[in-house]
Design an enzyme around this catalytic site. Sequence first.
Site, PDB file in Angstrom:
ATOM      1  N   GLY A 179      59.150   3.108 -34.403  1.00 15.15           N
ATOM      2  CA  GLY A 179      58.223   3.685 -33.436  1.00 15.15           C
ATOM      3  C   GLY A 179      57.198   2.708 -32.921  1.00 15.15           C
ATOM      4  O   GLY A 179      55.977   2.944 -33.024  1.00 15.15           O
ATOM      5  N   GLY A 181      56.249   2.109 -30.022  1.00 12.40           N
ATOM      6  CA  GLY A 181      55.394   2.675 -28.990  1.00 12.40           C
ATOM      7  C   GLY A 181      54.147   3.317 -29.571  1.00 12.40           C
ATOM      8  O   GLY A 181      53.181   3.592 -28.856  1.00 12.40           O
ATOM      9  N   ASP A 182      54.162   3.571 -30.875  1.00 10.57           N
ATOM     10  CA  ASP A 182      52.986   4.058 -31.604  1.00 10.57           C
ATOM     11  C   ASP A 182      52.321   2.956 -32.411  1.00 10.57           C
ATOM     12  O   ASP A 182      51.094   2.823 -32.422  1.00 10.57           O
ATOM     13  CB  ASP A 182      53.393   5.176 -32.570  1.00 10.57           C
ATOM     14  CG  ASP A 182      53.583   6.517 -31.887  1.00 10.57           C
ATOM     15  OD1 ASP A 182      52.694   6.920 -31.136  1.00 10.57           O
ATOM     16  OD2 ASP A 182      54.621   7.160 -32.125  1.00 10.57           O
ATOM     17  N   THR A 183      53.114   2.181 -33.147  1.00  3.83           N
ATOM     18  CA  THR A 183      52.523   1.226 -34.085  1.00  3.83           C
ATOM     19  C   THR A 183      51.884   0.031 -33.395  1.00  3.83           C
ATOM     20  O   THR A 183      50.863  -0.491 -33.872  1.00  3.83           O
ATOM     21  CB  THR A 183      53.574   0.743 -35.107  1.00  3.83           C
ATOM     22  OG1 THR A 183      54.714   0.216 -34.417  1.00  3.83           O
ATOM     23  CG2 THR A 183      54.019   1.890 -36.006  1.00  3.83           C
ATOM     24  N   ALA A 186      48.568   1.165 -32.300  1.00  5.37           N
ATOM     25  CA  ALA A 186      47.735   1.295 -33.501  1.00  5.37           C
ATOM     26  C   ALA A 186      47.141  -0.042 -33.909  1.00  5.37           C
ATOM     27  O   ALA A 186      45.958  -0.136 -34.274  1.00  5.37           O
ATOM     28  CB  ALA A 186      48.569   1.876 -34.639  1.00  5.37           C
TER      29      ALA A 186
END
Length: 409
Positions: A179, A181-183, A186
């Site tokens: 993922g 696109g999230d990490t 983050a």
Amino acid sequence: MQTQAKPAGALAGLRVIDLTQMLAGPFCTQILADHGADVIKVEAMTGDGTRVTGPFCADDAMRDFGGYFQSVNRNKRSIAVDLKTEAGRDVLRALIDKADIVVENFRAGVMDRLGFAYETLRQTNPRLIYGTVRGFGDPRSGESPYAQWPAYDVVSQAMGGMMGITGPDRCTPTKIGPGVGDTIPALMLCIGILAAVNRVRETGQGQFVDVAMTDAVLAMCERIVYQNSYTGEVAAPEGNRHPLLCPFGLFRARDGHVSIACATDAFWEKLAVAIGRPDMATDPDFATNAARVQRQQQVIEAIEAFTSVRTKEEIAIALGGKVPFGPVYTSAEIFADRHYAVRDMIVEVEQPGSATPVKIAGVPIKLSETPGAVRTRAPMLGEHTEEILFGAGYVEDDIRRLRQEGAVR
């Protein structure tokens, strides 16, 4: 029983109010927690939605949380608060007033409507750093036409340009496995928060830190911007090749694939000798990177004539340490590789409800004097409600009343 306590990390003394859910927000706050920050995860009375997401251990009848939640919420404390109640909102405000950092990843405007806008919170806590990660950012930094669109990993991968240059051929964009696109957002938010921490120590003034998931992914795909600007080229998927370097990608082995990356002609010369083709190191048609890029298929065929009839282990013996090389690992091979063991990258933690400990990924940032660590497993829902409230100045009668009113769990 929690995992054995480890020495405090570099961020010890920082208190973070974590109002995040899913992956991007929790991954950011977990990094802060790994390095010693006191991260208080404020959950709804029903808990973060990922608590019900598996996988679960076969003998876990409790099912307070599964692997997803465990992997991004270690080292945190949990308090369950009903923000629909005035008493619950008062609890959150009391926690924020004593905090250094707030992190949330709701849609833009949600926290404002609850009475927790950054502009409101800074009035009583001017040192507060307020971090957000949303699909298309916060309007404070520039109002995107998509500001109210919900977004997940695949959305930011798609719109940030990453999928558009990934895939087996130019017509087949492909989702990246993890993922990212999230990490990636983050990590960007974590950097922004730590930059703001440095600034607040100098000036005493906090600030608003805003990361759009799409922006972060685009920043990681930087070459698609300069390629288009310099040449007008619209980048497309290149499969397991690289548009500017050769050889640079994946190659078939007898039992899987290996990666080989010769970014310099000196590495190419060593590779050519190792695969039994020293002639290609001196042939003008292959001796330079520019020449090899023009003849990629011939280069690939020459390399795979060597790799495709050998196992990954045999290729490692031939190429390891000579040229940039690595086998494409499965998770089972990662678990068996001594590198990850000696680097503490596979960490065992308790799983409530199960008799067997589980393994999660370790802390990749290694600090010599104040190392980060997996100190505690992920928290059960509301596991630390009492100790957090006591720390905020509440007494037993207050906590009893809050529970009776349904404001906390």
